[in-house]
Write a protein that holds these residues in place. Structure first.
Motif, PDB file in Angstrom:
ATOM      1  N   TYR A 151       4.711   2.603   5.478  1.00  0.00           N
ATOM      2  CA  TYR A 151       3.871   1.802   4.583  1.00  0.00           C
ATOM      3  C   TYR A 151       3.024   0.790   5.351  1.00  0.00           C
ATOM      4  O   TYR A 151       1.834   0.622   5.100  1.00  0.00           O
ATOM      5  CB  TYR A 151       4.797   1.031   3.640  1.00  0.00           C
ATOM      6  CG  TYR A 151       4.593   1.254   2.165  1.00  0.00           C
ATOM      7  CD1 TYR A 151       3.814   2.288   1.661  1.00  0.00           C
ATOM      8  CD2 TYR A 151       5.214   0.398   1.249  1.00  0.00           C
ATOM      9  CE1 TYR A 151       3.659   2.466   0.307  1.00  0.00           C
ATOM     10  CE2 TYR A 151       5.068   0.575  -0.111  1.00  0.00           C
ATOM     11  CZ  TYR A 151       4.290   1.606  -0.578  1.00  0.00           C
ATOM     12  OH  TYR A 151       4.146   1.771  -1.925  1.00  0.00           O
ATOM     13  N   TYR A 177      -0.342   7.041   0.150  1.00  0.00           N
ATOM     14  CA  TYR A 177      -0.991   6.110   1.066  1.00  0.00           C
ATOM     15  C   TYR A 177      -1.095   6.695   2.480  1.00  0.00           C
ATOM     16  O   TYR A 177      -2.091   6.493   3.174  1.00  0.00           O
ATOM     17  CB  TYR A 177      -0.235   4.782   1.088  1.00  0.00           C
ATOM     18  CG  TYR A 177      -0.384   3.981  -0.188  1.00  0.00           C
ATOM     19  CD1 TYR A 177      -1.582   3.342  -0.486  1.00  0.00           C
ATOM     20  CD2 TYR A 177       0.661   3.867  -1.087  1.00  0.00           C
ATOM     21  CE1 TYR A 177      -1.736   2.607  -1.658  1.00  0.00           C
ATOM     22  CE2 TYR A 177       0.523   3.136  -2.265  1.00  0.00           C
ATOM     23  CZ  TYR A 177      -0.675   2.509  -2.544  1.00  0.00           C
ATOM     24  OH  TYR A 177      -0.823   1.794  -3.701  1.00  0.00           O
ATOM     25  N   ASP A 217       4.564   6.587  -1.427  1.00  0.00           N
ATOM     26  CA  ASP A 217       4.260   6.308  -0.022  1.00  0.00           C
ATOM     27  C   ASP A 217       3.399   7.405   0.571  1.00  0.00           C
ATOM     28  O   ASP A 217       2.473   7.144   1.356  1.00  0.00           O
ATOM     29  CB  ASP A 217       5.558   6.216   0.789  1.00  0.00           C
ATOM     30  CG  ASP A 217       6.417   5.025   0.406  1.00  0.00           C
ATOM     31  OD1 ASP A 217       6.315   4.575  -0.738  1.00  0.00           O
ATOM     32  OD2 ASP A 217       7.184   4.565   1.253  1.00  0.00           O
TER      33      ASP A 217
END
Length: 595
Positions: free
Chosen positions: A573, A270, A267
């Motif tokens: 996310y 990103y 995570d």
């Protein structure tokens, strides 16, 4: 969609804690002193045992909630037949003496707006995940709350202490202030301190946004997502958590209730990508320090997730004493996924740190640990390149050679190759190239030439939205027919009529999933933009962003039939997906990046 379920909260935070403020004025979730500590207010998971910190009127009321523009300062306005008042909630954060002031302090400012509303302040903190209420004792202008093995909390206020302790209504005819602290005593003027902290905090967030390079495409959504992501970093160590909540179900009756208050290395990749797109590098450097501590431990492999201080042992257990969100059990603390083998994370660690070596705004020549660090991570990929794993979706009893895992080993090795070139190490270059070739071979073993798609794993017939990343990460040339065919195959199998995307549709450890996964829909938008279907990308983006709540906050999962929000909230996310998709479209449209 009359039965549409949305999370009725906003969040405030200061990179030291996050609190959820419900539309009904209650602080429905607050974990102190850390993101992963017990809640002190947790009505989100149990109305009776979760405690309460509310400022409610006498009788029926209407409520409205909004953020002070470009900040993490939240305002809730309450209208009753007797009048109207406004609550401003914030967690102080600003520069002070060359460092960030970010205390364990939650401030609530209550202002009368119209008429003579009568309000009641209830403050009933708990500890031990709702097992015990804290004991309250009154001082001169504060209430102390104490509990076993719990630091003292203090509520300093100009509201009558007796009104709070006895839970009595009073007429709100002047501005009132509530300052809740953990572990230390507040000293000083209540009014001047709050007003000063509020001005400084608003100014801090607005300057932070002004220093962001955000493209002119759905800017309000990107700005809110950036503000959400920022406060999910625990600044003390640099760790970035997936969400501030635990055990909000993926869908009713699913038992897929997980604790997300930890740092997933995947995570974080990103998140850092999205923040780098808007020009924020301080977060990346802090995260690198966190990763360095993990990397140089004597362990042979990374865990998928760690605590915010890098702790490996995150034992999962269930709390029987709590009802759960809307009665949905179990309530889980800890996460068993920390024990999984997930081999994509090594590549994501390398990609996360690539800008430190290729972006000349960083002085990479001063990094004395470069060779040791690159060698450490490369060795981990060499160890796991041919190994089956649990994959991105963290299957508990299923192991495969997953396409997604090998994609990020491929991408990580490519990143290592660039780093090796930067520091001039031929041995690292050779090792990286071997891994690039091995990973590509595994990926190609997932290709189905009949359907013209890549499946989720070697020897598997199933499709998986994570393979959209083959296009986004440029493993497949986005202009190639192979990329376009693969995208069409995923669309046909996993996309809903409204542009939402299922992760997959085959059964896993808990049966077949029933809700869509929001980041997959944003990956789909990115892939559309990459292959040149820009008009489709814009259309799908506009469809997806309607699944936010009243404050532009997004959950993890969405029910495709009702549009309801499910899963932990807000989900880092999902906000990352929005930011990256908006960035990708803006580049295609040649929209200006506002610096």
């Amino acid at each position: 969609m009359k039965d549409k379920h949305l999370y009725q909260t906003g969040i405030i935070g200061n990179c030291g804690f996050i609190a959820h403020v419900n539309l009904n004025t209650d602080i429905s979730w607050l974990c102190w002193p850390r993101f992963d500590s017990s809640f002190v207010f947790g009505s989100l998971l149990d109305k009776e045992k979760g405690g309460e910190f509310s400022i409610q009127p006498d009788g029926e009321y209407k409520t409205d909630q909004h953020y002070v523009e470009n900040t993490n300062v939240l305002r809730t306005e309450i209208s009753t037949v007797e009048g109207k008042y406004r609550i401003t909630d914030f967690a102080p954060r600003f520069r002070d003496n060359n460092q960030y002031f970010k205390p364990l302090m939650l401030i609530r400012k209550i202002e009368p707006m119209e008429g003579n509303p009568r309000v009641r302040v209830r403050c009933k903190p708990v500890y031990g995940y709702g097992e015990h209420e804290m004991k309250s004792t009154a001082g001169s202008n504060q209430i102390n709350y104490e509990g076993a093995e719990q630091e003292t909390m203090q509520l300093t206020t100009n509201v009558s202490l007796n009104y709070i302790l006895e839970e009595k209504y009073f007429v709100l005819n002047e501005t009132k202030y509530l300052i809740l602290t953990y572990g230390y005593r507040f000293e000083g003027s209540i009014e001047s301190t709050v007003e000063s902290f509020l001005r400084e905090t608003i100014s801090y967030w607005r300057v932070w946004i002004k220093h962001s390079s955000i493209a002119g495409f759905f800017q309000p959504f990107v700005i809110r997502s950036a503000l959400v992501l920022k406060i999910h970093q625990y600044e003390d160590t640099g760790a970035i958590i997936a969400a501030s909540t635990t055990s909000l179900p993926e869908f009713p009756g699913s038992t897929r209730n997980w604790d997300y208050r930890y740092c997933w290395l995947r995570d974080s990749f990103y998140v850092l990508t999205s923040l780098s797109h808007i020009g924020h590098f301080e977060e990346m450097e802090k995260y690198f320090s966190y990763l360095s501590d993990i990397s140089f431990a004597d362990d042979k492999r990374y865990q998928p997730l760690y605590s915010i201080t890098g702790e490996r042992n995150i034992t999962e257990f269930e709390l029987e004493n709590l009802d759960g969100y809307l009665g949905e059990k179990p309530v889980r603390i800890g996460n068993q996924a920390s024990e999984h083998i997930q081999n994509d994370i090594y590549g994501q660690v390398l990609i996360s740190m690539l800008p430190l070596y290729t972006d000349h705004r960083f002085v990479f020549s001063e990094r004395s640990d470069s060779k040791k660090w690159i060698d450490h991570v490369l060795s981990k990929i060499e160890l796991t390149i041919d190994e089956k794993d649990a994959g991105i979706w963290e299957f508990r009893n299923i192991a495969n050679t997953h396409c997604y895992s090998n994609l990020f080993q491929w991408a990580g090795a490519k990143a290592a190759l660039k780093m090796a070139t930067t520091i001039g190490d031929e041995d690292f270059e050779n090792r990286a190239q071997v891994l690039i070739d091995k990973a590509a071979a595994h990926i190609e073993a997932c290709y189905d030439p009949v359907r013209k798609v890549y499946t989720n794993a070697v020897g598997s017939p199933y499709l998986d939205a994570s393979t959209l990343q083959l296009i986004v990460m440029n493993y497949l040339d986005p202009t190639s027919q192979k990329a376009k065919d693969h995208l069409i195959g995923l669309e046909n199998d996993l996309k809903t009529e409204d542009g939402l995307f299922y992760r997959y549709l085959h059964a896993d450890d808990f049966g077949k999933p029933k809700t869509t996964f929001l980041i997959c829909a944003f990956w789909y938008v990115e892939a559309l933009a990459c292959v040149g279907r820009t008009a489709d990308a814009i259309k799908e983006f506009e469809n997806i962003i309607k699944y936010c709540n009243h404050l532009l906050l997004f959950s993890e999962d969405v029910d495709a039939k009702t549009g309801s929000q499910w899963g932990n909230f807000p989900q880092a996310y999902s906000h990352v997906g929005l930011m990256n998709a908006a960035y990708r479209i803006a580049i295609k449209l040649d929209r200006p990046i506002f610096l």
